[in-house]
Design a protein around this motif. Structure first.
Motif, PDB file in Angstrom:
ATOM      1  N   LEU A  25      -1.224 -15.698  19.608  1.00  0.00           N
ATOM      2  CA  LEU A  25      -2.486 -15.153  19.098  1.00  0.00           C
ATOM      3  C   LEU A  25      -3.250 -14.374  20.167  1.00  0.00           C
ATOM      4  CD1 LEU A  25      -3.557 -18.125  16.821  1.00  0.00           C
ATOM      5  CD2 LEU A  25      -2.610 -15.920  16.108  1.00  0.00           C
ATOM      6  N   ILE A  26      -3.249 -14.866  21.396  1.00  0.00           N
ATOM      7  CA  ILE A  26      -3.881 -14.135  22.501  1.00  0.00           C
ATOM      8  C   ILE A  26      -3.165 -12.793  22.699  1.00  0.00           C
ATOM      9  CG2 ILE A  26      -4.184 -14.110  25.032  1.00  0.00           C
ATOM     10  CD1 ILE A  26      -6.298 -15.815  23.629  1.00  0.00           C
ATOM     11  N   PHE A  27      -1.830 -12.822  22.622  1.00  0.00           N
ATOM     12  CA  PHE A  27      -1.034 -11.608  22.802  1.00  0.00           C
ATOM     13  C   PHE A  27      -1.383 -10.544  21.767  1.00  0.00           C
ATOM     14  CE2 PHE A  27       2.878  -9.130  22.026  1.00  0.00           C
ATOM     15  CZ  PHE A  27       3.033  -8.578  23.293  1.00  0.00           C
ATOM     16  N   ILE A  28      -1.704 -10.961  20.547  1.00  0.00           N
ATOM     17  CA  ILE A  28      -2.064  -9.977  19.514  1.00  0.00           C
ATOM     18  C   ILE A  28      -3.579  -9.776  19.426  1.00  0.00           C
ATOM     19  CG2 ILE A  28       0.058 -10.301  18.196  1.00  0.00           C
ATOM     20  CD1 ILE A  28      -1.582 -11.966  16.167  1.00  0.00           C
ATOM     21  N   SER A  29      -4.294 -10.184  20.476  1.00  0.00           N
ATOM     22  CA  SER A  29      -5.732  -9.926  20.657  1.00  0.00           C
ATOM     23  C   SER A  29      -6.650 -10.712  19.726  1.00  0.00           C
ATOM     24  CB  SER A  29      -6.026  -8.424  20.543  1.00  0.00           C
ATOM     25  OG  SER A  29      -5.323  -7.726  21.535  1.00  0.00           O
ATOM     26  N   VAL A  30      -6.227 -11.890  19.309  1.00  0.00           N
ATOM     27  CA  VAL A  30      -7.125 -12.774  18.566  1.00  0.00           C
ATOM     28  C   VAL A  30      -8.092 -13.397  19.579  1.00  0.00           C
ATOM     29  CG1 VAL A  30      -7.223 -14.915  17.204  1.00  0.00           C
ATOM     30  CG2 VAL A  30      -5.432 -13.222  16.758  1.00  0.00           C
ATOM     31  N   ASP A  31      -9.331 -13.578  19.200  1.00  0.00           N
ATOM     32  CA  ASP A  31     -10.341 -14.200  20.061  1.00  0.00           C
ATOM     33  C   ASP A  31      -9.839 -15.557  20.562  1.00  0.00           C
ATOM     34  OD1 ASP A  31     -13.260 -14.365  21.002  1.00  0.00           O
ATOM     35  OD2 ASP A  31     -13.009 -16.224  19.855  1.00  0.00           O
TER      36      ASP A  31
END
Length: 124
Positions: A25-31
């Motif tokens: 999720l961090i990799f796909i720019s999720v908060d």
């Protein structure tokens, strides 16, 4: 193997689930807060069901499975909030640490929180 050793092994497995989802999720720019909530929730569910079956086998101090689950979730919610706080402090407030690294520190701290509170308040 003693109980805390088994809990540590379970923690490694379920932390893998948590951290993998968090990292994705961090990799796909999720908060980072939403990523922690999603990863932590997935890890929590796996941890609860596996831990109840294989680690905390002596039973619960509570009168029902429903109360047991609510107690475990309540402890975990505070653990999740501690995760968020630690990541925020290390990555966005006090330092500029990469959130992937600060999350590892948070996970280490929260492992002991979860184990000891479950041991004291939920299980025999």
């Amino acid at each position: 193997m003693n109980q805390i050793g088994k809990f540590l092994l379970l923690g490694v497995l379920t932390t893998g689930i948590d951290y993998l989802l968090y990292s994705l999720l961090i990799f796909i720019s999720v908060d980072y807060v939403l990523a922690i909530i999603a990863g932590y929730s997935a890890g929590l569910l796996a941890n609860y069901y596996i831990g109840r079956r294989y680690i905390f086998t002596a039973g619960t101090k509570l009168k029902s499975t429903h109360r047991e689950f609510i107690a475990v979730v309540a402890i975990a919610i505070v653990g999740m909030l501690l995760n968020i706080l630690i990541v925020k402090l290390l990555s966005f407030t006090l330092w500029d640490m990469n959130p992937l690294y600060s999350r590892v520190i948070a996970i280490g701290f929260v492992f002991f929180w979860n184990y000891f509170l479950r041991k004291i308040f939920v299980y025999h």
